[in-house]
Structure formats: C-alpha cells, structure tokens
Write a protein that holds these residues in place. Structure first.
Motif, mmCIF file in Angstrom:
data_model
loop_
_atom_site.group_PDB
_atom_site.id
_atom_site.type_symbol
_atom_site.label_atom_id
_atom_site.label_comp_id
_atom_site.label_asym_id
_atom_site.label_seq_id
_atom_site.Cartn_x
_atom_site.Cartn_y
_atom_site.Cartn_z
ATOM 1 N N GLY A 368 83.873 168.078 59.017
ATOM 2 C CA GLY A 368 82.914 168.923 58.317
ATOM 3 C C GLY A 368 81.504 168.530 58.698
ATOM 4 O O GLY A 368 81.291 167.802 59.673
ATOM 5 N N SER A 369 80.567 169.011 57.874
ATOM 6 C CA SER A 369 79.169 168.732 58.181
ATOM 7 C C SER A 369 78.853 167.244 58.054
ATOM 8 O O SER A 369 77.918 166.740 58.657
ATOM 9 C CB SER A 369 78.269 169.544 57.247
ATOM 10 N N GLY A 370 79.648 166.540 57.262
ATOM 11 C CA GLY A 370 79.383 165.113 57.039
ATOM 12 C C GLY A 370 79.979 164.208 58.093
ATOM 13 O O GLY A 370 79.519 163.084 58.286
ATOM 14 N N GLY A 371 80.995 164.659 58.761
ATOM 15 C CA GLY A 371 81.631 163.828 59.778
ATOM 16 C C GLY A 371 83.080 164.203 59.982
ATOM 17 O O GLY A 371 83.516 165.293 59.599
ATOM 18 N N LEU A 438 89.076 155.816 52.622
ATOM 19 C CA LEU A 438 89.512 156.541 51.423
ATOM 20 C C LEU A 438 91.021 156.466 51.265
ATOM 21 O O LEU A 438 91.757 156.357 52.261
ATOM 22 C CB LEU A 438 89.153 158.033 51.550
ATOM 23 N N GLU A 439 91.424 156.564 50.037
ATOM 24 C CA GLU A 439 92.850 156.735 49.746
ATOM 25 C C GLU A 439 93.344 157.965 50.522
ATOM 26 O O GLU A 439 92.644 158.981 50.591
ATOM 27 C CB GLU A 439 92.938 156.964 48.231
ATOM 28 N N TYR A 440 94.522 157.878 51.111
ATOM 29 C CA TYR A 440 95.032 159.009 51.897
ATOM 30 C C TYR A 440 95.877 159.936 51.024
ATOM 31 O O TYR A 440 96.734 159.493 50.263
ATOM 32 C CB TYR A 440 95.879 158.496 53.069
ATOM 33 N N TYR A 443 98.172 166.174 51.692
ATOM 34 C CA TYR A 443 97.831 167.575 51.975
ATOM 35 C C TYR A 443 96.421 167.884 51.495
ATOM 36 O O TYR A 443 95.914 167.242 50.589
ATOM 37 C CB TYR A 443 98.774 168.535 51.218
ATOM 38 N N ASP A 444 95.826 168.907 52.095
ATOM 39 C CA ASP A 444 94.641 169.452 51.418
ATOM 40 C C ASP A 444 95.013 170.809 50.841
ATOM 41 O O ASP A 444 95.947 171.479 51.304
ATOM 42 C CB ASP A 444 93.384 169.450 52.289
ATOM 43 N N LEU A 445 94.314 171.182 49.811
ATOM 44 C CA LEU A 445 94.691 172.379 49.055
ATOM 45 C C LEU A 445 94.571 173.636 49.909
ATOM 46 O O LEU A 445 95.317 174.602 49.749
ATOM 47 C CB LEU A 445 93.829 172.481 47.789
ATOM 48 N N LEU A 485 88.600 174.713 48.110
ATOM 49 C CA LEU A 485 89.966 174.300 48.435
ATOM 50 C C LEU A 485 89.954 173.096 49.363
ATOM 51 O O LEU A 485 90.737 172.172 49.209
ATOM 52 C CB LEU A 485 90.732 175.443 49.104
ATOM 53 N N ASP A 486 89.068 173.108 50.327
ATOM 54 C CA ASP A 486 89.021 172.030 51.320
ATOM 55 C C ASP A 486 88.663 170.689 50.706
ATOM 56 O O ASP A 486 88.936 169.648 51.293
ATOM 57 C CB ASP A 486 87.971 172.308 52.399
ATOM 58 N N ASN A 487 88.008 170.716 49.575
ATOM 59 C CA ASN A 487 87.594 169.454 48.954
ATOM 60 C C ASN A 487 88.541 169.010 47.843
ATOM 61 O O ASN A 487 88.190 168.181 47.008
ATOM 62 C CB ASN A 487 86.158 169.555 48.449
HETATM 63 N N1 LIG Z 1 91.330 161.163 51.520
HETATM 64 C C1 LIG Z 1 91.741 162.164 52.286
HETATM 65 N N2 LIG Z 1 93.064 162.372 52.498
HETATM 66 C C2 LIG Z 1 93.474 163.376 53.272
HETATM 67 N N3 LIG Z 1 92.660 164.249 53.879
HETATM 68 C C3 LIG Z 1 91.339 164.111 53.712
HETATM 69 C C4 LIG Z 1 90.810 163.055 52.914
HETATM 70 N N4 LIG Z 1 89.465 163.158 52.914
HETATM 71 C C5 LIG Z 1 89.172 164.217 53.685
HETATM 72 N N5 LIG Z 1 90.283 164.802 54.168
HETATM 73 C C6 LIG Z 1 90.348 165.989 55.033
HETATM 74 O O1 LIG Z 1 89.155 166.061 55.797
HETATM 75 C C7 LIG Z 1 88.445 167.259 55.487
HETATM 76 C C8 LIG Z 1 86.946 166.992 55.548
HETATM 77 O O2 LIG Z 1 86.618 165.975 54.602
HETATM 78 P P1 LIG Z 1 85.205 165.949 53.881
HETATM 79 O O3 LIG Z 1 85.058 167.174 53.028
HETATM 80 O O4 LIG Z 1 85.024 164.655 53.203
HETATM 81 O O5 LIG Z 1 84.229 166.073 55.136
HETATM 82 P P2 LIG Z 1 82.781 166.656 55.154
HETATM 83 O O6 LIG Z 1 82.261 166.415 56.520
HETATM 84 O O7 LIG Z 1 81.997 166.100 54.036
HETATM 85 O O8 LIG Z 1 83.063 168.207 54.931
HETATM 86 P P3 LIG Z 1 82.004 169.305 54.430
HETATM 87 O O9 LIG Z 1 81.606 170.101 55.611
HETATM 88 O O10 LIG Z 1 82.785 170.117 53.423
HETATM 89 O O11 LIG Z 1 80.880 168.581 53.812
HETATM 90 C C9 LIG Z 1 88.961 167.700 54.134
HETATM 91 O O12 LIG Z 1 88.860 169.086 53.967
HETATM 92 C C10 LIG Z 1 90.408 167.241 54.177
HETATM 93 O O13 LIG Z 1 91.194 168.190 54.855
#
Ligand SMILES: Nc1ncnc2c1ncn2[C@@H]1O[C@H](COP(=O)(O)OP(=O)(O)OP(=O)(O)O)[C@@H](O)[C@H]1O
Length: 696
Positions: A368-371, A438-440, A443-445, A485-487
């Motif tokens: 995502g945008s964060g990494g 992070l805890e694993y 699935y993601d929603l 859903l992704d979060n």
């Molecule tokens: N602890 C976890 N366990 C399993 N999958 C994860 C976990 N954390 C993140 N993910 C997967 O990685 C994806 C991206 O994670 P995250 O939202 O933290 O990244 P981000 O870069 O902050 O995204 P965004 O663009 O929404 O800010 C999630 O949608 C999920 O599918």
C-alpha cells in the motif's frame, strides 16, 4: 466477471485491485440491475433520472421525482437476470442461496464485479479510569523503550511539558446528544475551546450571512452557531436555494483542502504527522497527573488542551492558519526534533537486524501507500509473522517527517491491546529501511469477500467483531480513519483484526470533555463519509461509523455502493434523493434530533430506488434499523459505536470471541464460536490482496 478475470483486467489496465473495484462498482450496470422488475417495467437508468430531478428546480428533492418512478414492491423475487451464463456463474456460492438463507428482502445483484474495498481510519475518545490510564502509560513507555532497546529512563524524554497560553477560542459543534462520557458522542453540545484559524473565521463570516445553513454548533444558550464546510458539489448539482450564492464564496475560499479527490487513496500527510505528537501529549497528561499524585485538575487540563491543540495544528496541511501554530514554543519543537532524531539513531544503531531475526518467506501479503507487507519466519522459534517494510523516504519529504510518520504509526499500533486489533511486536531497522513486525493473520477481508464463499452468519460474525474493534479504539479516544476491507485481516479461526494505524487520529484525551476534530481527506474514496469532503473539520468517529456501514454493504453485496460520496456520483445522488430537503447542504448538516425516536431520514417502506432504501433494499431487513443510522448522511445524526452494539439485530449476532490473552506470544487463546457457523478457509494463494496480484 470472475475473480481471475477481474484481476487480469486489473493487470491489463495497470491498476490496483482497489481502484478497479471502485471504478467498476459504479458502472452503468448498477442502477439497472437494481431496478429490473417484472411488475414495474422501468426502462430508464434511474440514477440518471434521479440526477435529472435533483438538478431541476423543485421545491424538494423528494417532490422532484415523478410519481411513476417510485417503485413500491417486493423487489427481490422478480429480479430478472438476463446476462445468461455469465451471471449464473457469478451466483454460485452463498449469493445463490439468498432466497433460502438470507432475509427475503435482499435482491440479487446482476453483476459479479466486486469492488475491492479500500478502507481506512483510527482513534477514539478516552474516558478511562485513572488506573487503566496509568497502566497504559507505563505499558506504553516501557514497551516503546523496550522495543527500541532504550534504557527505561529514556521513556521520560518522550513526554513534553505543555506551555500555558491564551488563545482565541471558537465554539465547536459536537455530533450527538448526551453528556455521559461513556456513551456515544460524549461531548455533544459541550463548548470546545480551539484556537481560531483563518479559514474558520472566513467561514464564520460567510455563515453569518446565511443563518439557515448554520448547523450543529451549539453555544451556551443552546443555539446553533456555525461551522466550516465547502459545498462545491451541492452548488453545482443539487441546490436550488438562492442563498447558495453565499456558499459559492465559501466554496471558493474553502476548497483548498479538497485535493486528490479523484484518486482512490488519499494522502495521509496530515494524519501521519498527527500521531506522534498527539500520542506523546496523551501520555504526558497521564504522566503529569500521576507524578503529582492528584486527581483531575481542570486547570492543568486546560493547559494541556491548549498544548494538544497546538500540537494538533502541526499536523494540518499548509492551508490551515498558523494563528495557533505560531505560538507553539520553538523549544518544544526542537525538543521534539531532538527526541525523534534520538529514537531514529537508536533504531539505526541497533544490531537487532531484521535479517538476523527473521527469514523472508518470499510471499508478499500486500502493498500500500505505507509500504510492503511480507511473510517472515522468526529464526528463534519458526513462528510466522507479517513484516511491514516501510516505503523509502520520498525525495521532497524531510527526514524528520518521514521518521515521524513511521514512528507515530508504530507508537499507536504497539500500544493497542485487543483481540480485534492486530498485534504489533517490534520495530527494526536495516540498510536504511524500517520494518515493523506484526502478528500474522491468514486472510484479509477483501480476499474473503472476493472468494464469494462467506455465508451470511459468518459475515455477521465478522461485522460484529469489526464493531468491537472500533469500539475499543473509540473507547480509548482513537479513531482509525481508514477502515476498509483491506485493513481487516482475519485469522484461520475467524477472528477479525484491524490493521494499519497510519491514518488514525486522537479525538479525545483523558479527563477532557473536548472533542478534537480531524481534518484532511485520508483513506479511500468509497469508504469515506460525505462530510469529509464538505467540512473542513469533522468528528473522526462519525467517519469510522460510516466506513463500518460501507464495509457491511461490501460484504453483503460484494460491491461498492458508489465511487465516492459526492453528489456528482449518480449512485450517491440517488441515495441522497427523496429525503424531503431542498439541498444537499441541509442534508449533510441536519442536527441530531432531541428525541432519538423521532429519527427521520426519508425512509419509506417499499421504495427501492432512492433515498436510504437505495442501499437498504440490498441489505437484510433485520439490519435496516441500524444501517439507516450508520449510513446517515449528516454526521450529527449518525449513530455511534455503542448504539450499534445496542441494536437488537447486532445484539443477537453470534460472534466468535477470543477468551484469554490474544497475541502470537501468548499461549494459544481459546476461541469460542458462539453460534454454529463456520469460517471460510481459502487457499493461501488467494488469501491476501498481495497474493491475488501475484497470481495474475
Ligand atoms: N498482520 C497481517 N497479516 C496478514 N496480512 C497483512 C497483515 N498486515 C497487512 N497485511 C496485508 O497487507 C496489506 C497492506 O497492509 P497495510 O494496510 O498495513 O499497508 P499500507 O501500506 O499501510 O496500506 P494503505 O495503502 O492502505 O495505507 C493488507 O491489506 C493485508 O492484505
């Protein structure tokens, strides 16, 4: 369109799944699909028709719709799918069982195009017992120092003394009624002291010339004063009110913050920078009170409130006035710089390298945008974790800001302890990159929804867990602000956990009744609440509530209701119509009714094509009572997380619960499935957005 086709399409078009979903969810297929009906032959695009009506010069939105277009019928049975094989393929799993397993009022949807939900958000209000607060403070300071291998005494540098200062104040509205801090929008109708900004003053002037548009800002006399919002959409397409000329000016002046509204995911500039200073402030208050061993002291709270407001201003983007920002102590600012640099140096100097502790399993879970989030295995015990590798610093971004964003997110996430919040274990640094462990969760929603395998009971269970996760955040004064859903990630045993606190914001501090509003557009368009686009400052709790509603809608229908909640979107316009108000301005600013039983949103039994029913008729009937209030356009009338949990339908949902301690380092917590539902298992190749992308 099947999942693989969707993803191939996505790949061909070089788009993320999320943006594809957003675009497709609002294709022309939507409105006609909802309207096909044997008994009423409607051969027009209702959304377009509604839009036409909304643009016309009618006295009210509801009166503008021709009578014959009002569908009043049991819409579900007569649904006609004329897309042959493709449609049949699409309705194979639980959707195919709608007539038997789901409430009768749910209509089938004629397209399998799934919206890839994009969600966001954080943070809650805090009315916590002093003991709990002290414990939080100690836990936080200790865990933070530990995680960075800092000496314990170092944690004291993490908190700053506030400077007492006078400020010009402005009364702010609150979003609900009730003074009880434990209940709902606790600060309703309280006066809130906040420094005035240039923009709010401009809007005050404008609003004072158009009193009928004043909303939700209550003075001591109980009379509404004014608040700031911009209304370019309502002017362009909805409003026929001559007074809206006044608003043209307001729009002209106040649209500076509306940036990137065409993109699906919004910038998090302001929210990222909010977190660290705010959380430091939050713990500083507890530290102060604890140190002095005295009970709540209003005087100190006022000083703290001001300090919080100052630090909050630091988080706002450039359009915000610096009237209050400028009084923030230069020393404080350099103290803060000093601490951030020291923390960063400490991470940098750490020999606890990620490559020594964790083995990369070469699986990308998401990006995502964060990494980027990857699957890793801890060398010590072979346990599997998710590793978030933060994106590199952008060219134009200062080192300080970059570090601050990363550390802020870590500080917040690692402090949260709840079965419905994903546990954050540690932060590490290697080769110029920062990692979070992070805890694993299996699935993601988003992937679960895309799988089309979820049963109704399972959806309800996950929905209730989502509400509980948000309740935990709101109870401690934090709003998520990027719920989607992704979060939401889900464990193999069906426990939902919230992730991604990069956009979260504190809306309330302990011992303060003041609501700290959020600003800026963060998160993802389909999940954003309407006020985020129209108000300069908003209650972030109400945004979370709205996002919860959109998530539920996505889970049930597997599509987004609209691309974004602006009236230039036909679907959203249809949702706004038929509510008996002359303009969108009024709709989005309607104050909460004194008597909650008098709640009126224009809902009419049987109407399916406009107003609240536009969404509700696609949802189970038993959810209507609360979903009307969740997806209430006015944030002042919108319900709260506590009230959602009090709803009869929600109360009756059989939800899986974690008993005992949660988290990967604890002995396996027991999970109680309070019903007899099962939780979907899906192939790991399709279990995360990242892996879905890899498959195509
Ligand atoms: N602890 C976890 N366990 C399993 N999958 C994860 C976990 N954390 C993140 N993910 C997967 O990685 C994806 C991206 O994670 P995250 O939202 O933290 O990244 P981000 O870069 O902050 O995204 P965004 O663009 O929404 O800010 C999630 O949608 C999920 O599918």
């Amino acid at each position: 369109m099947s999942l693989s086709r969707l993803l191939r399409y996505n790949q061909r078009n070089n788009k993320t799944t999320a943006s594809l979903t957003a675009e497709h969810a609002f294709s022309d297929e939507w409105a006609p699909s909802a309207l096909l009906n044997d008994s009423v032959n409607i051969d027009i695009n209702m959304a377009a028709k509604t839009g036409e009506a909304l643009n016309g010069s009618y006295n009210s939105v509801s009166s503008s719709l021709p009578e014959q277009n009002m569908l009043r019928t049991g819409c579900t049975k007569s649904f006609q799918d004329d897309e042959g094989v493709e449609l049949q393929k699409l309705t194979t799993c639980w959707m195919a069982k709608i007539d038997t397993e789901m409430p009768e009022n749910i209509s089938k949807i004629d397209s399998n195009i799934i919206s890839s939900p994009v969600v966001s958000q954080v943070e809650a209000r805090f009315i916590v017992p002093r003991d709990k607060l002290r414990k939080n403070y100690v836990d936080f300071a200790t865990s933070f120092a530990n995680s960075l291998s800092l000496p314990k005494s170092y944690s004291k540098f993490f908190f700053f003394a506030s400077k007492k200062s006078k400020s010009i104040t402005k009364k702010h509205q609150s979003s609900d009624v009730g003074d009880c801090p434990d209940d709902d929008h606790f600060s309703a109708r309280n006066d809130h002291d906040l420094p005035i900004t240039t923009t709010t003053m401009v809007c005050d002037e404008i609003a004072s010339t158009s009193p009928q548009h004043e909303y939700g800002v209550y003075g001591q006399d109980g009379v509404c004063t004014t608040h700031v919002y911009s209304l370019e959409d309502s002017i362009s397409s909805l409003s026929t009110n001559p007074l809206d000329d006044t608003y043209s000016e307001a729009v002209h002046i106040n649209t500076r913050h509306i940036e990137n509204t065409e993109s699906t995911t919004h910038s998090r500039k302001s929210s990222y920078t909010t977190s660290l200073s705010n959380i430091k402030r939050l713990f500083k208050i507890s530290s102060f009170n604890n140190h002095n061993n005295k009970l709540y002291d209003p005087a100190s709270t006022i000083a703290d409130d001001y300090a919080i407001a100052s630090s909050l201003n630091e988080t706002t983007s450039s359009y915000v006035s610096t009237a209050s920002f400028s009084v923030m102590s230069e020393n404080e600012d350099s103290d803060r710089d000093h601490v951030i640099q020291a923390l960063y140096s400490n991470i940098e100097a750490s020999t606890d390298l990620v490559s020594k502790k964790y083995k990369d399993l070469n699986v990308v879970l998401g990006e995502g945008s964060g990494g980027k989030v990857k699957l890793v295995q801890r060398v010590l015990d072979n346990k599997v974790y998710a590793l978030k590798e933060y994106r590199s610093k952008k060219k134009k971004e200062s080192e300080r800001n970059y570090i601050k964003k990363v550390i802020s997110e870590y500080c917040i996430a690692s402090t949260l302890k709840n079965p419905n919040i994903c546990e954050t274990l540690e932060i590490l640094y290697e080769d110029g990159k920062i990692f979070q462990i992070l805890e694993y969760c299996e699935y993601d929603l988003f992937a679960l929804v895309m799988s089309e395998k979820m049963q109704y009971d399972e959806i309800c269970c996950l929905f209730k867990q989502l509400i509980n996760g948000v309740k935990y955040l709101h109870d401690i004064g934090l709003s998520h602000r990027d719920l989607k859903l992704d979060n939401c990630v889900v464990t193999r045993k069906g426990i939902l956990k919230l992730i991604d606190f990069g956009a979260s914001s504190v809306f309330h501090y302990p011992f303060s009744s003041r609501l700290i509003e959020a600003n800026g557009i963060v998160g993802s368009d389909p999940y954003l609440s309407p006020e985020v686009f129209y108000f300069e400052e908003y209650d972030p709790r109400a945004l979370d509530i709205w996002s919860i509603g959109i998530i539920f809608f996505c889970m049930i229908t597997r599509r987004f209701p609209w691309k974004y909640p602006k009236v230039k979107d036909d679907q959203f316009k249809a949702f706004c119509s038929g509510r008996g108000v002359p303009s969108f301005n009024e709709l989005v600013t309607r104050p909460a009714a004194d008597d909650e039983n008098q709640y009126d949103d224009g809902y009419e039994e049987g109407v399916i094509d406009m107003g609240p029913n536009f969404l509700l008729h696609r949802l189970p009937e038993e959810s209507h009572t609360i979903m009307r209030r969740v997806l209430e356009i006015s944030p002042f009338k919108r319900t709260t997380v506590n009230k959602i949990l009090q709803d009869d339908w929600v109360k009756g949902i059989e939800m899986c619960q974690v008993v005992g301690l949660a988290g990967p380092d604890e002995a396996s917590p027991e999970i109680i499935n309070n019903g007899d539902h099962i939780h979907t298992s899906i192939d790991q190749r399709y279990a995360h957005i990242g892996s879905l992308h890899q498959q195509t």
